[in-house]
Scaffold this active site. Structure first.
Site, mmCIF file in Angstrom:
data_model
loop_
_atom_site.group_PDB
_atom_site.id
_atom_site.type_symbol
_atom_site.label_atom_id
_atom_site.label_comp_id
_atom_site.label_asym_id
_atom_site.label_seq_id
_atom_site.Cartn_x
_atom_site.Cartn_y
_atom_site.Cartn_z
ATOM 1 N N LYS A 32 0.812 -1.212 0.000
ATOM 2 C CA LYS A 32 0.000 0.000 0.000
ATOM 3 C C LYS A 32 0.854 1.276 0.000
ATOM 4 C CE LYS A 32 -1.168 1.597 3.783
ATOM 5 N NZ LYS A 32 -1.632 1.940 5.136
ATOM 6 N N THR A 33 1.828 1.338 0.894
ATOM 7 C CA THR A 33 2.665 2.543 0.989
ATOM 8 C C THR A 33 3.404 2.791 -0.325
ATOM 9 O OG1 THR A 33 2.956 2.172 3.362
ATOM 10 C CG2 THR A 33 4.513 3.659 2.283
ATOM 11 N N ASP A 223 -4.763 8.205 3.339
ATOM 12 C CA ASP A 223 -4.313 6.870 3.736
ATOM 13 C C ASP A 223 -5.179 6.372 4.895
ATOM 14 O OD1 ASP A 223 -2.773 4.587 3.908
ATOM 15 O OD2 ASP A 223 -1.208 5.517 5.125
ATOM 16 N N GLU A 224 -5.298 5.049 5.040
ATOM 17 C CA GLU A 224 -6.067 4.415 6.123
ATOM 18 C C GLU A 224 -7.471 5.023 6.236
ATOM 19 O OE1 GLU A 224 -4.897 1.850 7.337
ATOM 20 O OE2 GLU A 224 -2.747 1.957 7.715
ATOM 21 N N ARG A 607 -0.058 -9.984 10.800
ATOM 22 C CA ARG A 607 1.239 -9.417 11.190
ATOM 23 C C ARG A 607 2.359 -10.431 10.949
ATOM 24 N NH1 ARG A 607 0.123 -5.221 9.952
ATOM 25 N NH2 ARG A 607 -1.795 -6.246 9.293
#
Length: 764
Positions: A32-33, A223-224, A607
């Site tokens: 995503k980043t 974002d988010e 995670r």
């Protein structure tokens, strides 16, 4: 354009779609980043003025990382992009436009402690009960109102809100809100919520200002987006109204902040605001193995409110996800610590490759103690070490004072907590008098009439009598009985119980967890002295943290799942998968709350990069009472083919173990069918598989043997895995690894220095 070559087709399409409304659904670990930064860089490369780009994030760390990456592609132009958190960007705008809403441009920004200080002063002036009007509760109420754009005037006029306040006995909340807002305004100050609330006010009341920023920010990226609240949603919608070049990025499956006001409907209903929306789904997970991704998919598929996507991984299948069953929370901590120790040695891991994630902070106690016993270095993230939390230190200060009344620091900490009319001025008088007479403050307190004047003497005398009663009790009672009596009669337990805010509930749970630890200490059979003073000696050693740890030290990470969002680790342990713990009991009243808990589990699972372990206990102590625990419903939702069950823990010695066999442990779900294969029609005995193995009870003569001369072919017994035969040995002392086939659970590789094996015989 070389910088786009490393993107997969869907990532590249999302980067190149620069015009019009765009939604990028970014699954966990999908890059995503990378997509956000390349999209911004692509805009600049296409000729868009960098001053006309606004990028909103939720953390300063994310903003810094993105700007660094963009600079690498486009150079110094990246400095001109408006990029930062919602609060930092709109604080910058408010500095410029503050005079329009009556504020000076150099207004102060209050942090939480500042806000609480103002509220305490208001409550004192209004002569309100600070227990009924708990400052945390009041601040949370005001914060929620601002995030929903409810002014103090609207708050006071809203019949439903007023009815709720008066029915709870807090009819003055509206007036407190008014006084707080007025006082902040008079002081030229805004709190964190005001930075968004006042931005909305500015854009609503001043169309010229709104028009100015609508034309300035021709391209917006958020974002988010799944974490935005109503206030943030409105600001973004207003700013994008002219050009509609709005790109939101997020994952509805990772929306876990409803308690902060985040509204998942913002992302679920985004298409309703923009019918010509272009949607891109980043579905390839670059972080985790296929098995971990498959488990995550099977979990989140149970949510009804979601944007469908098919997340996949092209990495190797990897290990199956191990599910460990322990008979208590302490045993759970021991199992986790032991497997971390073994995996580090067997797989050449570093300590920082491991993370332990839990639902509530209170769960860290059993994990910390197990890690300490094995000498495993660790660090608590997103919070203090269990024994360093204020409420724990407060109660322990009472314990310290009980056994050493001359402990001046403990005395100052608790003499007026909970409040009993002995303020700072009174404490100063006690200390001055002690200095004048050459005695300890405790000696002054024991004889207040001799050394102190006025009404302070009565309050101090009552406190001294209370501590003396604790001293008498502690001489004859167990650690648990003494601790519970002190917690109750000091008023500390009652004070925490009455605080119904999120923070208050967490503090109360932490005290409960401390009591659980003391109860278990009181029932230990390996020690003779079980008084509270002996427990305190253990605690003193536990809290002797290393003061000189490096910031990036090689340590196991412990944190709540909320704190883990955005992080990744090679090996992850998700502990405490039990009903009423995870999912939380507070989440069982509505589908939306339960689905948020499921998203939280999804975040925990994703995670992990290469290995995921899930654990639960069949019993836990709750205020000194051993309760049976049921496995979380979330475990039933995982497809059985991705799991490996480790049910080698012994049943609880009290006889209160919840499960008699593995089928009961997973009854009611698809696992029960998957793991319990029907017997054939013949009368031939069916051999138990490793998944269905019964819990092993060690032999009466079980005692770990000296394994320095262990040989292939020897028969051995393990306290949890049962009887087995040594198949092979490899490595050099002291790190020799043994491959053993256990009759009950199959083949395992163990590090001999940790294995604790009993050699049954030496016959090959």
């Amino acid at each position: 354009m070389d910088y786009l070559q490393g993107l997969n087709p869907e990532q590249r399409a999302a980067v190149e779609q620069t015009e019009g409304p765009v939604m990028i659904i970014a699954g966990a670990g999908s890059g995503k980043t990378r997509v956000i930064t390349y999209r911004v860089a692509h805009l600049v490369r296409k000729g868009v003025d960098s001053f006309n780009i606004l990028v909103l994030t939720f953390t300063n760390k994310a903003a810094r990382e993105m700007r660094e990456r963009i600079t690498h592609v486009v150079g110094p132009e990246a400095k001109n992009i408006w990029m930062g958190t919602f609060h930092s960007v709109f604080a910058k705008i408010l500095r410029v436009e503050a005079d329009k809403i009556g504020y000076p441009s150099n207004f102060t920004i209050y942090d939480t402690d500042d806000s609480k200080s103002v509220l305490r002063a208001i409550l004192k002036e209004m002569n309100l009960d600070d227990k009924l009007y708990n400052v945390n509760f009041v601040l949370n109420r005001i914060s929620a109102s601002k995030n929903n754009l409810i002014s103090w005037q609207e708050y006071q006029k809203n019949e439903q809100i007023q009815a709720d306040d008066f029915s709870s006995g807090r009819g003055q909340l509206g007036l407190i809100y008014q006084t707080y807002a007025t006082r902040c305004f008079r002081a030229g100050a805004m709190d964190f919520d005001d930075l968004l609330y006042k931005t909305n006010e500015l854009l609503k009341l001043h169309p010229d200002t709104l028009n100015k920023y609508q034309h300035k920010f021709k391209y917006l990226m958020v974002d988010e987006y799944q974490d935005t609240n109503f206030s943030q949603y409105l600001i973004v919608k207003k700013l994008a109204a002219v050009n509609e070049n709005l790109c939101v990025v997020g994952d509805d499956a990772q929306s876990i902040y409803a308690f902060r006001g985040a509204n998942i409907q913002n992302i679920l209903n985004f298409e309703k605001d923009y019918p010509d929306l272009k949607v891109f789904k980043l579905e390839q997970n670059y972080r985790s193995t296929q098995n971990i991704v498959n488990v995550a998919n099977s979990i989140i598929s149970n949510n009804k409110d979601q944007l469908k996507k098919n997340v996949f991984s092209e990495k190797e299948s990897g290990d199956k996800i191990k599910v460990m069953r322990a008979f208590s929370d302490n045993e759970e901590g021991k199992m986790v610590a032991e497997t971390i120790m073994q995996d580090r040695s067997l797989k050449g891991r570093k300590w920082h490759d491991f993370a332990i994630l839990y639902r509530t902070n209170a769960q860290s106690r059993s994990m910390e103690e197990a890690l300490r016993k094995l000498g495993i270095p660790y660090k608590i993230y997103g919070g203090l070490s269990f024994y360093q939390r204020k409420e724990i230190k407060d109660l322990i200060a009472y314990f310290r004072l009980t056994f050493n009344p001359n402990d001046e620091e403990a005395l100052k900490r608790v003499i007026n907590y909970p409040k009993r009319g002995i303020g700072d001025t009174s404490v100063d008088k006690i200390i001055v008098s002690a200095d004048q007479h050459g005695i300890t403050p405790w000696e002054v307190i024991v004889e207040p009439g001799k050394y102190l004047e006025g009404k302070i003497s009565g309050a101090v005398g009552t406190f001294a009598t209370m501590i003396q009663s604790f001293q008498v009790l502690a001489k004859s009672k167990s650690a648990y009985e003494s601790a519970l009596y002190i917690a109750q009669h000091s008023g500390l337990l009652k004070d925490l119980y009455e605080d119904k805010s999120v923070e208050g509930l967490n503090r109360y749970e932490n005290i409960q967890e401390l009591m659980n630890g003391i109860k278990e200490f009181s029932e230990r059979e390996d020690i003779e002295e079980k008084g509270l003073d002996v427990f305190m000696q253990d605690v003193a050693l536990l809290t002797n943290d290393d003061k000189d740890k490096e910031k990036d030290a090689d340590t196991v990470s412990l944190m709540t799942i909320h704190s883990s969002k955005g992080l990744e680790f090679p090996q992850v342990y998700v502990v405490g998968l039990e009903e009423n713990l995870f999912p939380s009991q507070m989440s069982l009243n509505s589908r939306s709350d339960l689905e948020e808990e499921r998203r939280l589990f999804y975040v925990a699972v994703t995670r992990a990069e290469t290995k995921l372990t899930i654990s639960y206990a069949t019993s836990r102590f709750k205020f000194g009472t051993l309760i049976s625990c049921e496995p979380s419903r979330f475990l039933d939702e995982i497809d059985a083919k991705y799991l490996e069950l480790d049910y080698s823990a012994k049943p609880a010695s009290s006889g209160n173990a919840f499960f008699d066999d593995d089928r009961k442990a997973w009854s009611g779900g698809k696992q029960a069918d998957a793991f319990s294969k029907p017997k054939p029609a013949t009368s031939a005995p069916v051999k138990t598989t490793s998944i269905l193995a019964k819990a092993h009870v060690p032999s009466p003569n079980f005692k770990p043997s000296d394994t320095s001369n262990l040989q292939v072919g020897m028969e051995v017994e393990h306290e949890r895995f049962g009887f087995g035969k040594v198949l092979s040995l490899e490595g050099n002392k002291p790190d020799i690894k043994a491959t053993i086939f256990f009759k009950e659970i199959g083949q395992k590789q163990l590090l001999l220095k940790f294995a604790k094996l009993y050699i049954v015989n030496n016959i090959n």
